[in-house]
Design an enzyme around this catalytic site. Structure first.
Site, mmCIF file in Angstrom:
data_model
loop_
_atom_site.group_PDB
_atom_site.id
_atom_site.type_symbol
_atom_site.label_atom_id
_atom_site.label_comp_id
_atom_site.label_asym_id
_atom_site.label_seq_id
_atom_site.Cartn_x
_atom_site.Cartn_y
_atom_site.Cartn_z
ATOM 1 N N SER A 559 -3.712 4.819 2.835
ATOM 2 C CA SER A 559 -3.565 3.380 3.054
ATOM 3 C C SER A 559 -4.925 2.703 2.902
ATOM 4 C CB SER A 559 -2.924 3.123 4.419
ATOM 5 O OG SER A 559 -2.444 1.812 4.524
ATOM 6 N N ASP A 646 7.574 1.214 -0.449
ATOM 7 C CA ASP A 646 6.500 0.882 0.488
ATOM 8 C C ASP A 646 6.284 -0.628 0.496
ATOM 9 O OD1 ASP A 646 4.163 0.658 1.993
ATOM 10 O OD2 ASP A 646 3.191 2.366 1.026
ATOM 11 N N HIS A 678 6.166 3.489 3.474
ATOM 12 C CA HIS A 678 4.727 3.680 3.651
ATOM 13 C C HIS A 678 4.407 5.030 4.283
ATOM 14 C CE1 HIS A 678 0.655 2.198 3.693
ATOM 15 N NE2 HIS A 678 0.530 2.406 4.993
#
Length: 707
Positions: A559, A646, A678
């Site tokens: 991320s 996501d 995600h």
């Protein structure tokens, strides 16, 4: 529009279709922005070609992937039970069953109202009076993806509220189950956020919904047994910089509505006895002031304990009257630089205070009578600890979670009156695991500007102390955003690396929260480059101190940590043999320039607003990975993972990044889960396979893949 055909092991080449983006007089030509069109069959075809290529390139690792999967599985007690948590007249716990992907949520009745000792549950032994509330395997039947976003039982224990996402987009369908019959009621509320809950009387459900940018913006009240079209909106936040959340205090006196950005918060109280009362602000919103309140009853008076940063960089703890929160403040714990107060959680007789000091999580018991905070002692140099699973207001104990790099996850009940730690369970690690076979330590590395950066390391002792002999393979992890701290916690999957001689290390770089608010502030906005240069400094230190060498060093981040990976690949490609970027935020400037994309406006407090501020635009353009891929660079091997659904980091970011890397000759792979979000795939076996895929690739880069 399509990708070049996948011939043999030939890498797919994304078609160059230039589009021009202009901001602040700067024209940027983007060859791969067309990949954003998720519904375009050509985009799906390209992603499928990437997956096929990645599978072909890693086919030789299939035996190793299977071995790692089996190692994870063989170390895990697949049929197991969690430590029961007391709530009302029941003990609540979870089951896992060998061969099943998802947990089973259960409960059993208390032996008596004075019973605070959870029953010792044994796999394979029936639990008297057990009731299955929700079997995740049954709920997931027919779906490739399954996730629970809400799970709450009414105070009287008669109803279950649960929210399900079967796409990975974090929009949940809420349902209510009658626990006497096991049947779901007609109530269905679609497209909610996570975290819905019952009102204390069980009559209502409080939930939040999102706007088109995936920002939770509204709090709703649903009366059980009525159609969702009749639901009442209790609160709406129109400012796109702020998200909302809601939940009841442990005392069940108030509904608290939270409104926040990454730098400003405001909370509202609503009496639980009358949820249609207009919400009352605790402290009016002020830019840059964050606070969080919890309700307690002290000396017969309703009070709020509030952790805040108004004139206190690392926060202080105060007490105010609940009916006059803007009135006089009693300072309970004054601001102490370097001790970052995080949270206060009130119970009937005392409160638990959470904070960080010297890079580690700390817990203390707050005496209402004296105001003193008694810190709990843990005896390892590195550890992770926190309070959780404590729904009861009048409890004599606090449930704690504890672990370290070498101590498996442990559940304690801490008896406040005596200071005794009662061991309830330590995560079983099968196959003869012994903590004494491993060692951990903390080092401090000097960054380019002289700042000392903490680094946590763990290794298997039989391979020798890192830095005292031959260079060792090292797996270096980093994050460094949102004041999020990466804890030195235990991982079963990591043993597959450690037992092959790999040293695992965490670089606690600026932008995280390990060393207080200043550590975060100095790694965000116009200081963001410190996050990247800190990581590079740690890598250089590990090489210079003979812990490793560039040929034996791999890096990983996910991320926002994936942005870190992309940035260091550009800054210091010569230091790394390989980089694993999980759901990486690598096209940050494109995303943050577009306020129509999910969460963009909220993110301006973290990264800056390049849309309206030319200086922010110019600064971000110097470090965003996609913008800075360049020719003539010998990039390390790169694997990027992503998920089609996501909503936090769109698949298009790593897809574009890999296309651009490959265009300049880099060895880059993309693996896209076509039904996930995600957090990646759902289901524990699927997650183990996914992690085995990643670890096998890292071992291959390090030259440790078995034949």
């Amino acid at each position: 529009m399509s990708s070049a055909p996948l011939g043999g092991s030939a890498a797919p080449r994304a078609v160059v279709h230039p589009t021009t983006r202009t901001h602040h007089g700067d024209d940027v030509v983007d060859d791969y922005e067309w990949l954003r069109a998720k519904q375009d069959p050509a985009v799906i075809a390209h992603l499928e070609a990437e997956n096929a290529y990645t599978e072909a390139r890693t086919a030789h690792l299939a035996p190793l992937r299977q071995r790692i999967f089996e190692e994870i599985r063989s170390r895990t007690r697949e049929t197991d039970l969690s430590v029961p948590t007391r709530q009302g007249e029941w003990w609540y716990y979870g089951r896992t069953v060998e061969g099943q992907q998802y947990g089973i949520h259960c409960r059993a009745p208390l032996a008596s109202p004075e019973d605070w000792t959870p029953p010792a549950l044994t796999p394979g032994v029936d639990v008297p009076g057990e009731q299955v509330l929700l079997d995740g395997n049954e709920a997931a039947a027919g779906h490739e993806f399954f996730s629970l976003g809400s799970f709450d039982v009414s105070t009287d224990g008669t109803r279950l509220l649960y929210g399900v996402d079967v796409e990975g987009d974090e929009r949940y369908s809420l349902r209510v189950r009658d626990l006497a019959t096991g049947a779901d009621l007609d109530d269905v509320v679609e497209n909610t956020s996570a975290g819905a809950c019952f009102s204390p009387d069980g009559r209502f459900v409080v939930y939040t919904t999102m706007d088109d940018a995936w920002r939770p913006d509204s709090v709703w009240l649903h009366e059980v047994g009525t159609d969702a079209t009749a639901d009442v909106r209790l609160f709406h936040e129109p400012d796109e910089r702020y998200w909302v959340g809601a939940g009841f205090t442990r005392s069940e006196h108030y509904l608290v509505i939270d409104v926040g950005s990454s730098i400003t918060t405001e909370e509202y109280l609503v009496p639980a006895s009358d949820l249609r009362t207009p919400p009352r602000s605790i402290w009016p919103r002020r830019e840059g002031v964050e606070y969080a309140a919890t309700h307690a009853v002290v000396g017969g008076e309703d009070v709020l304990y509030i952790v805040h940063n108004d004139g206190a960089l690392d926060f202080e703890l105060v007490r105010v009257a609940a009916d006059d929160p803007t009135g006089p403040r009693t300072v309970i714990s004054a601001h102490e630089p370097g001790r970052r107060l995080l949270d206060v959680s009130a119970f009937r007789d005392w409160a638990v205070v959470s904070y960080r000091r010297e890079g580690l999580a700390r817990l203390g018991i707050l005496s209402y009578e004296t105001g003193a905070i008694d810190e709990l002692d843990f005896d390892e140099e590195l550890y992770a600890a926190g309070a959780g699973g404590n729904p009861e207001w009048a409890t004599p104990i606090v449930r704690l979670g504890y672990g370290s790099f070498i101590t498996p996850g442990t559940v304690y009940d801490y008896v406040v009156a005596t200071g005794e730690f009662l061991l309830r369970k330590r995560q079983p690690v099968l196959g003869g695991y012994s903590p004494s076979d491993y060692a951990q330590r903390r080092e401090w590395v000097r960054a380019d500007d002289g700042t000392l950066v903490p680094v946590s390391l763990v290794w298997r002792r039989s391979f020798g102390e890192p830095g005292t002999g031959q260079a060792r393979p090292v797996h270096l992890y980093g994050y460094g955003s949102y004041e999020h701290s990466i804890e030195p916690g235990f991982s079963v999957a990591r043993l597959s690396m450690l037992d092959r001689g790999v040293v695992f290390a965490i670089a606690h770089v600026r932008g995280g929260g390990e060393l207080g608010r200043a550590w975060y502030e100095n790694g965000k906005l116009q200081h963001k480059r410190n996050t990247f240069t800190d990581f590079v400094a740690v890598a250089r230190h590990l090489v210079a101190s003979d812990v490793t060498s560039p040929a034996l060093l791999v890096a990983e981040g996910g991320s926002a940590g994936g942005l870190l990976m992309g940035a260091v690949a550009n800054l210091a490609p010569e230091l790394f043999a390989g980089i694993l970027a999980d759901v990486p935020f690598v096209d940050a400037l494109t995303t943050i320039l577009d306020p129509s994309l999910p969460l963009t406006v909220i993110e301006w407090d973290e990264w800056g607003d390049p849309l309206h501020d030319p200086s922010v635009y110019e600064y971000m353009k110097t470090y965003t990975p996609y913008e800075n891929v360049r020719e003539g660079v010998d990039y390390p091997r790169i694997l990027a993972t992503t998920s089609l659904n996501d909503t936090r980091v769109y698949y298009v970011e790593p897809a574009k990044w890999v296309a651009r890397l490959r265009a300049v000759g880099a060895d880059a792979l993309l693996k896209c889960e076509m039904v996930a979000g995600h957090g990646g795939v759902s289901g524990r076996y699927n997650a183990w396979h996914q992690r085995a895929f990643e670890l096998a690739w890292l071992l291959d880069v390090l030259g440790l893949a078995e034949d």
